[in-house]
Design a protein around this motif. Structure first.
Motif, PDB file in Angstrom:
ATOM      1  N   TYR A  37      29.237   2.119 -21.052  1.00 34.64           N
ATOM      2  CA  TYR A  37      29.824   1.927 -22.421  1.00 34.64           C
ATOM      3  C   TYR A  37      28.574   2.459 -23.527  1.00 34.64           C
ATOM      4  CZ  TYR A  37      33.580  -0.554 -20.331  1.00 34.64           C
ATOM      5  OH  TYR A  37      34.607  -0.947 -19.417  1.00 34.64           O
ATOM      6  N   VAL A  38      28.985   2.764 -24.632  1.00 35.02           N
ATOM      7  CA  VAL A  38      28.351   3.027 -25.687  1.00 35.02           C
ATOM      8  C   VAL A  38      28.371   1.584 -26.522  1.00 35.02           C
ATOM      9  CG1 VAL A  38      27.904   4.180 -27.932  1.00 35.02           C
ATOM     10  CG2 VAL A  38      28.827   5.366 -26.012  1.00 35.02           C
ATOM     11  N   ARG A  39      27.384   0.876 -26.536  1.00 38.32           N
ATOM     12  CA  ARG A  39      27.098  -0.405 -27.249  1.00 38.32           C
ATOM     13  C   ARG A  39      26.562  -0.174 -28.629  1.00 38.32           C
ATOM     14  NH1 ARG A  39      28.985  -4.027 -23.515  1.00 38.32           N
ATOM     15  NH2 ARG A  39      28.730  -3.402 -21.231  1.00 38.32           N
ATOM     16  N   GLY A  40      26.915  -1.048 -29.439  1.00 34.93           N
ATOM     17  CA  GLY A  40      26.291  -1.235 -30.996  1.00 34.93           C
ATOM     18  C   GLY A  40      27.209  -1.860 -31.683  1.00 34.93           C
ATOM     19  N   TYR A  41      26.925  -1.810 -33.074  1.00 36.15           N
ATOM     20  CA  TYR A  41      27.515  -2.581 -34.180  1.00 36.15           C
ATOM     21  C   TYR A  41      28.918  -1.982 -34.257  1.00 36.15           C
ATOM     22  CZ  TYR A  41      23.393  -4.871 -35.600  1.00 36.15           C
ATOM     23  OH  TYR A  41      22.231  -5.644 -35.695  1.00 36.15           O
ATOM     24  N   VAL A  42      30.043  -2.808 -34.186  1.00 31.54           N
ATOM     25  CA  VAL A  42      31.342  -2.360 -34.476  1.00 31.54           C
ATOM     26  C   VAL A  42      31.603  -2.726 -35.790  1.00 31.54           C
ATOM     27  CG1 VAL A  42      32.131  -2.374 -32.100  1.00 31.54           C
ATOM     28  CG2 VAL A  42      32.031  -4.601 -33.309  1.00 31.54           C
ATOM     29  N   SER A  43      31.033  -3.761 -36.466  1.00 32.26           N
ATOM     30  CA  SER A  43      30.935  -3.972 -37.955  1.00 32.26           C
ATOM     31  C   SER A  43      29.708  -4.271 -38.286  1.00 32.26           C
ATOM     32  CB  SER A  43      32.081  -5.116 -38.211  1.00 32.26           C
ATOM     33  OG  SER A  43      31.610  -6.122 -37.479  1.00 32.26           O
ATOM     34  N   HIS A  44      29.550  -4.690 -39.647  1.00 29.76           N
ATOM     35  CA  HIS A  44      28.290  -5.057 -40.161  1.00 29.76           C
ATOM     36  C   HIS A  44      27.529  -6.137 -39.537  1.00 29.76           C
ATOM     37  CE1 HIS A  44      30.177  -2.453 -43.309  1.00 29.76           C
ATOM     38  NE2 HIS A  44      30.911  -3.490 -43.393  1.00 29.76           N
ATOM     39  N   PRO A  60      23.005  16.010  -4.823  1.00 32.98           N
ATOM     40  CA  PRO A  60      23.081  17.316  -3.818  1.00 32.98           C
ATOM     41  C   PRO A  60      24.200  17.871  -3.372  1.00 32.98           C
ATOM     42  CG  PRO A  60      21.310  15.373  -3.375  1.00 32.98           C
ATOM     43  CD  PRO A  60      21.959  15.138  -4.407  1.00 32.98           C
ATOM     44  N   ARG A  61      25.201  16.831  -3.091  1.00 33.87           N
ATOM     45  CA  ARG A  61      26.452  17.498  -2.512  1.00 33.87           C
ATOM     46  C   ARG A  61      27.450  17.726  -3.605  1.00 33.87           C
ATOM     47  NH1 ARG A  61      27.366  11.852   0.007  1.00 33.87           N
ATOM     48  NH2 ARG A  61      29.543  12.345  -0.337  1.00 33.87           N
ATOM     49  N   ARG A  62      27.260  17.372  -4.835  1.00 31.29           N
ATOM     50  CA  ARG A  62      28.091  17.777  -5.988  1.00 31.29           C
ATOM     51  C   ARG A  62      27.456  18.922  -6.885  1.00 31.29           C
ATOM     52  NH1 ARG A  62      32.140  13.142  -7.982  1.00 31.29           N
ATOM     53  NH2 ARG A  62      32.757  12.478  -5.847  1.00 31.29           N
ATOM     54  N   ASN A  63      28.238  19.615  -7.313  1.00 35.17           N
ATOM     55  CA  ASN A  63      27.735  20.858  -8.312  1.00 35.17           C
ATOM     56  C   ASN A  63      27.955  20.690  -9.828  1.00 35.17           C
ATOM     57  OD1 ASN A  63      26.626  22.196  -6.089  1.00 35.17           O
ATOM     58  ND2 ASN A  63      28.736  23.185  -5.814  1.00 35.17           N
ATOM     59  N   GLY A  64      28.035  19.346 -10.062  1.00 29.45           N
ATOM     60  CA  GLY A  64      28.234  19.169 -11.727  1.00 29.45           C
ATOM     61  C   GLY A  64      26.988  19.515 -12.377  1.00 29.45           C
ATOM     62  N   CYS A  65      27.368  19.276 -13.869  1.00 28.82           N
ATOM     63  CA  CYS A  65      26.054  19.740 -14.622  1.00 28.82           C
ATOM     64  C   CYS A  65      25.440  18.435 -15.068  1.00 28.82           C
ATOM     65  CB  CYS A  65      26.643  20.441 -15.757  1.00 28.82           C
ATOM     66  SG  CYS A  65      27.573  19.392 -16.653  1.00 28.82           S
ATOM     67  N   GLY A  66      25.805  17.300 -14.917  1.00 28.65           N
ATOM     68  CA  GLY A  66      24.946  15.920 -15.008  1.00 28.65           C
ATOM     69  C   GLY A  66      25.058  15.685 -16.762  1.00 28.65           C
ATOM     70  N   VAL A  67      25.834  16.394 -17.478  1.00 28.00           N
ATOM     71  CA  VAL A  67      25.846  16.068 -18.881  1.00 28.00           C
ATOM     72  C   VAL A  67      26.933  15.046 -19.164  1.00 28.00           C
ATOM     73  CG1 VAL A  67      26.621  17.111 -21.033  1.00 28.00           C
ATOM     74  CG2 VAL A  67      25.580  18.573 -19.493  1.00 28.00           C
ATOM     75  N   SER A  68      26.239  13.962 -20.120  1.00 31.93           N
ATOM     76  CA  SER A  68      26.984  12.834 -20.384  1.00 31.93           C
ATOM     77  C   SER A  68      27.706  13.070 -21.966  1.00 31.93           C
ATOM     78  CB  SER A  68      26.124  11.631 -20.416  1.00 31.93           C
ATOM     79  OG  SER A  68      25.962  11.279 -19.142  1.00 31.93           O
ATOM     80  N   ARG A  69      28.845  12.566 -21.960  1.00 34.40           N
ATOM     81  CA  ARG A  69      29.699  12.438 -23.256  1.00 34.40           C
ATOM     82  C   ARG A  69      30.080  11.264 -23.679  1.00 34.40           C
ATOM     83  NH1 ARG A  69      29.460  17.328 -26.452  1.00 34.40           N
ATOM     84  NH2 ARG A  69      29.053  19.071 -24.711  1.00 34.40           N
ATOM     85  N   SER A  70      30.666  11.123 -24.880  1.00 37.05           N
ATOM     86  CA  SER A  70      30.927   9.653 -25.261  1.00 37.05           C
ATOM     87  C   SER A  70      32.326  10.027 -25.978  1.00 37.05           C
ATOM     88  CB  SER A  70      30.267   8.978 -26.478  1.00 37.05           C
ATOM     89  OG  SER A  70      28.856   8.797 -25.811  1.00 37.05           O
ATOM     90  N   LEU A  71      33.603   8.915 -25.605  1.00 38.15           N
ATOM     91  CA  LEU A  71      34.528   9.031 -25.897  1.00 38.15           C
ATOM     92  C   LEU A  71      34.789   7.783 -26.951  1.00 38.15           C
ATOM     93  CD1 LEU A  71      36.869   9.381 -22.624  1.00 38.15           C
ATOM     94  CD2 LEU A  71      35.836  11.196 -24.080  1.00 38.15           C
ATOM     95  N   LYS A  72      34.946   7.938 -28.187  1.00 41.59           N
ATOM     96  CA  LYS A  72      35.112   7.186 -29.044  1.00 41.59           C
ATOM     97  C   LYS A  72      36.513   6.899 -29.828  1.00 41.59           C
ATOM     98  CE  LYS A  72      30.441   8.660 -30.213  1.00 41.59           C
ATOM     99  NZ  LYS A  72      30.769  10.040 -29.671  1.00 41.59           N
ATOM    100  N   VAL A  73      36.923   5.654 -30.490  1.00 42.63           N
ATOM    101  CA  VAL A  73      37.717   5.579 -31.527  1.00 42.63           C
ATOM    102  C   VAL A  73      37.596   6.525 -32.524  1.00 42.63           C
ATOM    103  CG1 VAL A  73      39.333   3.777 -32.777  1.00 42.63           C
ATOM    104  CG2 VAL A  73      38.289   3.493 -30.364  1.00 42.63           C
ATOM    105  N   GLY A  74      38.335   6.956 -33.373  1.00 44.46           N
ATOM    106  CA  GLY A  74      38.185   7.839 -34.470  1.00 44.46           C
ATOM    107  C   GLY A  74      37.559   7.312 -35.781  1.00 44.46           C
ATOM    108  N   THR A  75      37.763   5.754 -35.670  1.00 49.51           N
ATOM    109  CA  THR A  75      36.897   5.353 -37.008  1.00 49.51           C
ATOM    110  C   THR A  75      35.550   4.855 -36.732  1.00 49.51           C
ATOM    111  OG1 THR A  75      37.649   3.084 -35.893  1.00 49.51           O
ATOM    112  CG2 THR A  75      39.365   3.939 -37.571  1.00 49.51           C
ATOM    113  N   THR A  76      35.137   5.309 -35.545  1.00 41.01           N
ATOM    114  CA  THR A  76      33.660   5.143 -35.184  1.00 41.01           C
ATOM    115  C   THR A  76      32.759   6.276 -36.045  1.00 41.01           C
ATOM    116  OG1 THR A  76      34.308   3.968 -33.298  1.00 41.01           O
ATOM    117  CG2 THR A  76      32.111   4.757 -33.412  1.00 41.01           C
ATOM    118  N   LEU A  77      31.834   6.024 -36.540  1.00 37.50           N
ATOM    119  CA  LEU A  77      30.875   6.897 -36.722  1.00 37.50           C
ATOM    120  C   LEU A  77      29.791   6.977 -36.232  1.00 37.50           C
ATOM    121  CD1 LEU A  77      30.616   6.564 -40.892  1.00 37.50           C
ATOM    122  CD2 LEU A  77      31.416   8.437 -39.665  1.00 37.50           C
TER     123      LEU A  77
END
Length: 182
Positions: A37-44, A60-77
């Motif tokens: 999870y991405v943790r942090g302040y959800v309000s002040h 070694p057995r998977r050919n993925g790229c290793g890049v991480s992304r975050s899925l967030k609610v639209g009200t999150t900056l």
């Protein structure tokens, strides 16, 4: 792939189908996994979960790229301890002709005034990107007064996204952070 969602339910729905999804970076299918999870302040004053991390599995057995992304609610900056509603209140106060100091104090964000000045500077830096994306949705409104270009962008934002928080709507529509520089 979307990175901003309307609510947590939509994020959980996407996470339940990760195995069938294609990685937005490398295009590999079947390598996306939950990665915490991405943790942090959800309000002040309250910390919590701000988003769900996903990663393209690379081993070694998977050919993925290793890049991480975050899925967030639209009200999150991203990388901010206040949300889009707070930012829009600050913008509304600026649109009413208030100084940066007055607008920041009236927006109700309990952070230092320096944060307000830094945020205004960031908004000025982002205005060309925001303006370009808004042009793809519609022409800017007719303005009777000549103001700073940033205020024309705010007016354009208000016209294109008429709902309560145009900043959140912008993030949902364009799948980019409102304060992104690219």
């Amino acid at each position: 792939m979307r990175f901003f969602f309307r609510n947590w339910k939509d994020i959980q729905l996407v996470c339940s189908n990760l195995a069938a999804m294609q990685c937005p970076e490398c295009g590999a299918t079947g390598f996306l996994i939950r990665h915490g999870y991405v943790r942090g302040y959800v309000s002040h004053d309250r910390r919590g979960i701000r988003g769900q991390r996903i990663r393209c599995k690379k081993s070694p057995r998977r050919n993925g790229c290793g890049v991480s992304r975050s899925l967030k609610v639209g009200t999150t900056l991203p990388r901010r301890c206040f949300d889009t509603g707070d930012l829009w209140r600050f913008i509304e106060q600026l649109r009413q002709g208030r100084s940066i100091k007055s607008a920041w104090e009236r927006s109700g964000v309990p952070l230092s005034l320096d944060t307000g000045y830094h945020l205004y500077k960031r908004l000025c830096l982002c205005q060309t990107i925001i303006r370009t994306r808004l042009f793809s949705r519609g022409p800017p409104p007719e303005t009777k007064s000549a103001g700073l270009p940033i205020f024309q962008v705010f007016d354009h934002l208000k016209v294109i996204f008429k709902d309560q928080c145009p900043v959140s709507r912008y993030q949902l529509e364009f799948q980019q952070s409102f304060l992104a520089l690219a």
